[in-house]
Scaffold this motif. Structure first.
Motif, PDB file in Angstrom:
ATOM      1  N   PRO A 199      -8.892  -9.599  -3.744  1.00  0.00           N
ATOM      2  CA  PRO A 199      -9.715  -8.643  -2.982  1.00  0.00           C
ATOM      3  C   PRO A 199      -9.361  -8.530  -1.499  1.00  0.00           C
ATOM      4  CG  PRO A 199     -11.088  -9.970  -4.412  1.00  0.00           C
ATOM      5  CD  PRO A 199      -9.698 -10.501  -4.554  1.00  0.00           C
ATOM      6  N   VAL A 200      -9.050  -9.653  -0.849  1.00  0.00           N
ATOM      7  CA  VAL A 200      -8.733  -9.607   0.583  1.00  0.00           C
ATOM      8  C   VAL A 200      -7.647  -8.577   0.856  1.00  0.00           C
ATOM      9  CG1 VAL A 200      -8.086 -10.996   2.574  1.00  0.00           C
ATOM     10  CG2 VAL A 200      -9.015 -12.104   0.532  1.00  0.00           C
ATOM     11  N   PHE A 201      -6.620  -8.593   0.017  1.00  0.00           N
ATOM     12  CA  PHE A 201      -5.484  -7.703   0.259  1.00  0.00           C
ATOM     13  C   PHE A 201      -5.837  -6.268  -0.084  1.00  0.00           C
ATOM     14  CE2 PHE A 201      -3.526 -11.878  -0.566  1.00  0.00           C
ATOM     15  CZ  PHE A 201      -3.011 -12.064   0.704  1.00  0.00           C
ATOM     16  N   GLN A 202      -6.829  -6.090  -0.962  1.00  0.00           N
ATOM     17  CA  GLN A 202      -7.242  -4.726  -1.277  1.00  0.00           C
ATOM     18  C   GLN A 202      -7.808  -4.057  -0.041  1.00  0.00           C
ATOM     19  OE1 GLN A 202      -9.589  -4.348  -4.823  1.00  0.00           O
ATOM     20  NE2 GLN A 202      -8.480  -5.977  -5.860  1.00  0.00           N
ATOM     21  N   TYR A 203      -8.615  -4.798   0.751  1.00  0.00           N
ATOM     22  CA  TYR A 203      -9.143  -4.225   1.993  1.00  0.00           C
ATOM     23  C   TYR A 203      -8.013  -4.029   2.986  1.00  0.00           C
ATOM     24  CZ  TYR A 203     -13.628  -5.449   0.030  1.00  0.00           C
ATOM     25  OH  TYR A 203     -14.707  -5.545  -0.801  1.00  0.00           O
ATOM     26  N   TRP A 204      -7.162  -5.026   3.060  1.00  0.00           N
ATOM     27  CA  TRP A 204      -6.070  -4.992   4.007  1.00  0.00           C
ATOM     28  C   TRP A 204      -5.200  -3.754   3.758  1.00  0.00           C
ATOM     29  CZ3 TRP A 204      -2.161  -9.585   4.862  1.00  0.00           C
ATOM     30  CH2 TRP A 204      -1.634  -9.464   6.140  1.00  0.00           C
ATOM     31  N   ALA A 205      -5.022  -3.432   2.487  1.00  0.00           N
ATOM     32  CA  ALA A 205      -4.151  -2.318   2.142  1.00  0.00           C
ATOM     33  C   ALA A 205      -4.649  -0.991   2.715  1.00  0.00           C
ATOM     34  CB  ALA A 205      -4.023  -2.208   0.625  1.00  0.00           C
ATOM     35  N   SER A 206      -5.969  -0.872   2.923  1.00  0.00           N
ATOM     36  CA  SER A 206      -6.492   0.372   3.497  1.00  0.00           C
ATOM     37  C   SER A 206      -5.989   0.584   4.912  1.00  0.00           C
ATOM     38  CB  SER A 206      -8.015   0.343   3.535  1.00  0.00           C
ATOM     39  OG  SER A 206      -8.505  -0.079   2.314  1.00  0.00           O
ATOM     40  N   GLY A 207      -5.507  -0.485   5.531  1.00  0.00           N
ATOM     41  CA  GLY A 207      -5.016  -0.390   6.899  1.00  0.00           C
ATOM     42  C   GLY A 207      -3.593   0.137   6.989  1.00  0.00           C
ATOM     43  N   PHE A 208      -3.079   0.665   5.904  1.00  0.00           N
ATOM     44  CA  PHE A 208      -1.727   1.216   5.914  1.00  0.00           C
ATOM     45  C   PHE A 208      -1.773   2.705   5.558  1.00  0.00           C
ATOM     46  CE2 PHE A 208      -1.132  -3.248   5.431  1.00  0.00           C
ATOM     47  CZ  PHE A 208       0.066  -3.537   6.069  1.00  0.00           C
ATOM     48  N   PRO A 209      -1.476   3.593   6.516  1.00  0.00           N
ATOM     49  CA  PRO A 209      -1.511   5.031   6.212  1.00  0.00           C
ATOM     50  C   PRO A 209      -0.675   5.393   4.985  1.00  0.00           C
ATOM     51  CG  PRO A 209      -1.244   4.707   8.557  1.00  0.00           C
ATOM     52  CD  PRO A 209      -1.167   3.347   7.933  1.00  0.00           C
ATOM     53  N   VAL A 210       0.415   4.695   4.773  1.00  0.00           N
ATOM     54  CA  VAL A 210       1.271   5.059   3.644  1.00  0.00           C
ATOM     55  C   VAL A 210       0.539   4.894   2.312  1.00  0.00           C
ATOM     56  CG1 VAL A 210       2.363   2.811   3.345  1.00  0.00           C
ATOM     57  CG2 VAL A 210       3.611   4.852   2.719  1.00  0.00           C
ATOM     58  N   PHE A 259       0.726 -14.823  -2.311  1.00  0.00           N
ATOM     59  CA  PHE A 259      -0.714 -14.616  -2.491  1.00  0.00           C
ATOM     60  C   PHE A 259      -1.006 -13.187  -2.945  1.00  0.00           C
ATOM     61  CE2 PHE A 259      -1.279 -18.336   0.449  1.00  0.00           C
ATOM     62  CZ  PHE A 259      -1.822 -19.150  -0.535  1.00  0.00           C
ATOM     63  N   ILE A 260      -0.276 -12.232  -2.361  1.00  0.00           N
ATOM     64  CA  ILE A 260      -0.523 -10.837  -2.727  1.00  0.00           C
ATOM     65  C   ILE A 260      -0.238 -10.616  -4.205  1.00  0.00           C
ATOM     66  CG2 ILE A 260       0.278  -8.464  -2.414  1.00  0.00           C
ATOM     67  CD1 ILE A 260       0.713  -9.096   0.521  1.00  0.00           C
ATOM     68  N   TYR A 261       0.865 -11.182  -4.655  1.00  0.00           N
ATOM     69  CA  TYR A 261       1.264 -10.966  -6.046  1.00  0.00           C
ATOM     70  C   TYR A 261       0.696 -12.032  -6.971  1.00  0.00           C
ATOM     71  CZ  TYR A 261       4.718  -7.661  -4.248  1.00  0.00           C
ATOM     72  OH  TYR A 261       5.336  -6.609  -3.649  1.00  0.00           O
ATOM     73  N   TYR A 262      -0.260 -12.806  -6.480  1.00  0.00           N
ATOM     74  CA  TYR A 262      -0.693 -13.964  -7.244  1.00  0.00           C
ATOM     75  C   TYR A 262      -1.093 -13.636  -8.679  1.00  0.00           C
ATOM     76  CZ  TYR A 262      -2.378 -18.590  -8.203  1.00  0.00           C
ATOM     77  OH  TYR A 262      -2.531 -19.826  -8.741  1.00  0.00           O
ATOM     78  N   PRO A 263      -1.809 -12.521  -8.925  1.00  0.00           N
ATOM     79  CA  PRO A 263      -2.191 -12.250 -10.321  1.00  0.00           C
ATOM     80  C   PRO A 263      -0.977 -11.984 -11.214  1.00  0.00           C
ATOM     81  CG  PRO A 263      -3.442 -10.901  -8.791  1.00  0.00           C
ATOM     82  CD  PRO A 263      -2.335 -11.518  -8.017  1.00  0.00           C
ATOM     83  N   GLU A 264       0.166 -11.674 -10.607  1.00  0.00           N
ATOM     84  CA  GLU A 264       1.435 -11.527 -11.331  1.00  0.00           C
ATOM     85  C   GLU A 264       1.509 -10.356 -12.309  1.00  0.00           C
ATOM     86  OE1 GLU A 264       4.440 -13.378 -11.736  1.00  0.00           O
ATOM     87  OE2 GLU A 264       4.097 -15.333 -10.855  1.00  0.00           O
TER      88      GLU A 264
END
Lengths: 395, 423
Positions: free
Chosen positions: A327-338, B53-58
């Motif tokens: 989940p952390v990275f899901q929020y983080w991903a919103s911070g990328f216009p691409v 960590f990003i790819y952790y679920p693989e």
């Protein structure tokens, strides 16, 4: 109002003069982005990989086993490049990278089939490469199922079953697959449409940080501010304007390559495409301004821009779906216009959904414009007081 | 004769001690530069962790799909349950119309649709072929793959059971029916990365690429900084005594080599161990591959560094290659589909062969002999780039020495003007 426009124009003219005075600008703004676009367009010309080399280990050497080998050879995905004597040999070839996979037809294959002893065909493929591995698996499974069905039919014919009945029985449940709203299962659609914007955002970010940072580094910021009548808004708008125009044109050139030359389906109007491209360029320029304002020492803000720009490849979610990330990275991903640009592409351009399904993504892109406001005072004081000059000891 | 021998001996000793001093000076330059320190240490330390960590679920599991069940029969409900039972798919909703399903798809509530036809149960009873339609999301390759894997598995299995049942009704024994339905068995063997995990596939390549790119950019940044620091914008300092080119190149290379050899223990040893990526390669095998890789990257970096006029030039002009290089390595797009031009360009960069070789060794368990093509290419690159580094640095050394001689008869201003530095 008029004087502001005149000032913006003056700053823009000054910027164009600066751009033409150094090779670096021409390279980063024009040559390298265009080269990157051409590189990817040429690399993914074919859309779907074909003729991947595989080997056959035919331990049976009968009419049946040769038929299997022939059938594998004619599939578009793979080409049989080697006929080997043993599994060990084939495995070594696979490890050496000379083949992407191999099929082992066992000894007594033909006689076992005839005697209903159910022989075993094993196939091996290199799964360390995602696209090649997946394609290889699909291809080999499909062709072997077809062959198995063929034998099944022959047996049933021998049993005297009627032709229509056989057809329905060999495959009682047929799976027809449709790619929703995208008629082509074309890999270049997946890759090039996202990689090209990612390349461009890297250049936009670096150039924005550099064009402002160099004024601080070389202590020309006073001259720049004077020309804009000491308004930081005028100064930045004027400075970035030439880049906005150039990068927007490059976005459109890239769109031209994708949708006209590579013939990726485009199910939206040119107007929407232009709006999306324009917001994309502006959003990244805003982030660039934010970086240099946050860290007015160019060496650090360039590092930050590089870190962020490269991470876009991962966090835009084109390789690995965002929803499957922690989940952390899901929020983080919103911070990328691409990421938002990709959403617009998938939903509106490729699938042809109504704009309302992607309106949120447009809003996100606009939201990035507000980012520079948070550091504008810091940036202005850095330009005025020149407190972030790196000390260079000349020797 | 004896004298001459002693002379050569002394020269060698002197050369080594000089190279050693350059080595230490390079260390000093690296460790006193925060920007370079971040690049060389923070990036290789943080990126692998972040990616892992990003790819952790693989893999993609339980992809939410909608089942449009037009049949409403016990057969279709069983089929739906079977879909749900696959690891790939999760049935989020059933008993809705196709329009509703498409609307959910557009809103990204579901990522695929499976339609069971109205005649499903009847077809089965009448022993007619029936058609299941699967609508896949093309947004992500992995979603597409998950739906196809799940739906085709269930269709094949169900079909197989029906076939066997019907054959047994026709009077065959169970075994005979099985063999008729499936004349030969197929065994699927995925080599390297059996689970098809995304991290195991992407991270080895990223690790190798990070080594090469941070090396080349760091060398470029230090070269640009040196030029900014030197009064005539020269790359090599204008020391009183002319510097030996070999000593210079070797001394600098030694500094980067020691740092990166240590970093590799972390990147290629500890990270794969922590996150369970393939680690079939033995230490000796890794050393055989990585040594020429680091060396060729360093010499390539030294060669390229002469073109960077300013501190930021390397970042501005070289960073972008990271993304094309990932594709050139051949892990994403099969090499058999590369044009000759790109295959040739591929050979310019050490990362291409190193990534390929690393994956072969680490995931497939290839031996040094089976990786000989990559290792040889890397040694050739090492040789070629060592020569180019010596040539370019030799030129720079001579240029600095030349300027120093000029100083005897010209003023600073005159020289600066002559070599195009204004002010």
């Amino acid at each position: 109002m008029k004087s502001i426009l005149i000032n913006i124009w003056k700053v823009a003219v000054r910027e164009v003069n600066r751009m033409t005075s150094r090779g670096l600008y021409i390279l980063v703004v024009l040559v390298l982005p265009v080269l990157s676009i051409l590189f990817f367009a040429s690399l993914f010309q074919e859309g779907v990989p074909t003729k991947m080399p595989i080997a056959i280990v035919d331990l049976d050497q009968t009419a049946s086993s040769r038929k299997v080998a022939r059938n594998i050879d004619v599939t578009p995905v793979s080409t049989v490049t080697e006929n080997l004597q043993s599994e060990t040999e084939a495995m070594s070839e696979l490890r050496a990278g000379n083949i992407y996979g191999f099929v082992v037809i066992p000894k007594n294959f033909q006689s076992d089939i005839l005697a209903s002893r159910q022989p075993v065909i094993s196939y091996y493929y290199q799964n360390g490469f995602l696209i090649a591995g997946g394609l290889m698996q699909n291809d080999l499974t499909l062709i072997l199922h077809t062959l198995s069905g063929g034998i099944n039919i022959q047996k049933r014919e021998a049993m005297g079953q009627p032709e229509d009945y056989i057809k329905s029985q060999v495959q009682p449940i047929q799976l027809s697959t449709h790619q929703l709203f995208n008629p082509t299962a074309n890999y270049s659609v997946y890759i090039s449409t996202i990689v090209l914007p990612i390349m461009l955002q890297l250049f936009i970010l670096l150039m924005t940080v550099y064009s402002i940072g160099i004024e601080i580094k070389e202590r020309t910021s006073h001259e720049w501010l004077r020309l804009s009548n000491k308004s930081i808004f005028t100064a930045i708008t004027g400075k970035l304007l030439p880049y906005t125009v150039i990068f927007f044109i490059e976005m459109m050139f890239q769109n031209f390559m994708l949708y006209k030359v590579m013939q990726i389906p485009m199910n939206t109007s040119l107007g929407w495409l232009m709006i999306g491209s324009f917001l994309f360029v502006m959003a990244y320029q805003a982030i660039g301004v934010f970086f240099i304002g946050l860290l007015p020492l160019m060496r650090h803000s360039l590092n930050l821009a590089a870190f962020y720009g490269i991470l876009a490849l991962t966090l835009c979610g084109f390789s690995f779906p965002i929803e499957a990330m922690p989940p952390v990275f899901q929020y983080w991903a919103s911070g990328f216009p691409v990421r938002h640009y990709m959403h617009i592409f998938q939903s509106q351009i490729l699938a042809g959904f109504e704009p309302r399904y992607s309106i949120l993504s447009y809003l996100y892109l606009v939201l990035f414009f507000l980012l520079p406001l948070t550091i504008i005072n810091r940036l202005k004081s850095a330009l005025i007081y020149q407190t972030f000059i790196e000390n260079v000891h000349q020797t | 004769m004896k004298n001459k021998n002693i002379n050569i001996f002394r020269q060698i000793i002197e050369g080594f001690s000089h190279a050693f001093r350059i080595w230490m000076r390079e260390f000093q330059l690296i460790f006193s530069d925060v920007g370079v320190m971040i690049l060389i240490f923070a990036v290789p330390l943080i990126y692998p962790l972040l990616y892992s960590f990003i790819y952790y679920p693989e893999v993609v599991r339980d992809l939410p799909i909608a089942v449009v069940d037009l049949s409403h029969s016990s057969d279709s409900r069983q089929f739906t349950r079977d879909l749900d039972a696959t690891p790939d798919l999760k049935v989020a909703t059933t008993s809705i119309s196709m329009e509703e399903a498409i609307s959910m798809f557009k809103n990204r509530k579901v990522r695929g649709i499976v339609q069971i036809p109205k005649t499903f149960s009847k077809d089965i009873a009448m022993k007619r072929q029936t058609t299941i339609s699967a609508y896949a999301d093309m947004e992500f390759f992995l979603y597409y793959k998950a739906l196809m894997t799940g739906a085709s598995f269930v269709s094949l299995e169900t079909g197989n059971q029906l076939q066997i049942k019907n054959l047994m009704n026709d009077g065959l024994t169970e075994r005979q029916a099985q063999i008729t339905a499936e004349p030969f068995k197929m065994v699927d063997n995925a080599m390297a990365n059996q689970a098809g995990g995304f991290a195991s596939y992407g991270i080895p390549a990223a690790l190798i690429l990070i080594i090469q790119q941070t090396l080349i950019i760091a060398i470029g940044i230090l070269a640009g900084t040196a030029r900014e620091r030197h009064i005539f914008g020269t790359l090599v300092p204008m020391d009183r005594k002319k510097m030996g080119t070999f000593r210079l190149v070797l001394g600098k290379a030694a500094a980067y080599f020691t740092i990166y050899a240590l970093l590799c223990i972390y990147m290629l040893g500890i990270i794969p161990e922590w996150f369970g990526y393939g680690q079939s390669a033995s230490l000796v095998e890794l050393i055989a591959l990585i040594t020429p890789f680091i060396l060729s990257s360093i010499f390539m970096g030294l060669t390229l560094s002469v073109i960077f006029k300013n501190r930021e030039s390397a970042m501005m002009l070289y960073l972008f290659t990271s993304i094309p290089l990932l594709f050139l390595s051949g892990i994403i797009w099969p090499l058999s589909n590369f044009s000759t031009v790109w295959l040739a360009v591929r050979e310019i960069f050490p990362s291409s062969n190193a990534i390929f070789g690393y994956i072969k060794m680490n995931s497939l368990g290839a031996t040094i002999f089976e990786t000989r093509k990559e290792i040889m290419s890397l040694w050739i690159q090492t040789g070629v780039y060592f020569l180019t580094a010596c040539i370019t640095y030799g030129y720079q050394v001579n240029f600095s020495a030349h300027l120093r001689r000029e100083l005897a008869s010209h003023s600073y201003r005159e020289i600066r003007k002559k070599i195009g530095i204004v002010g």
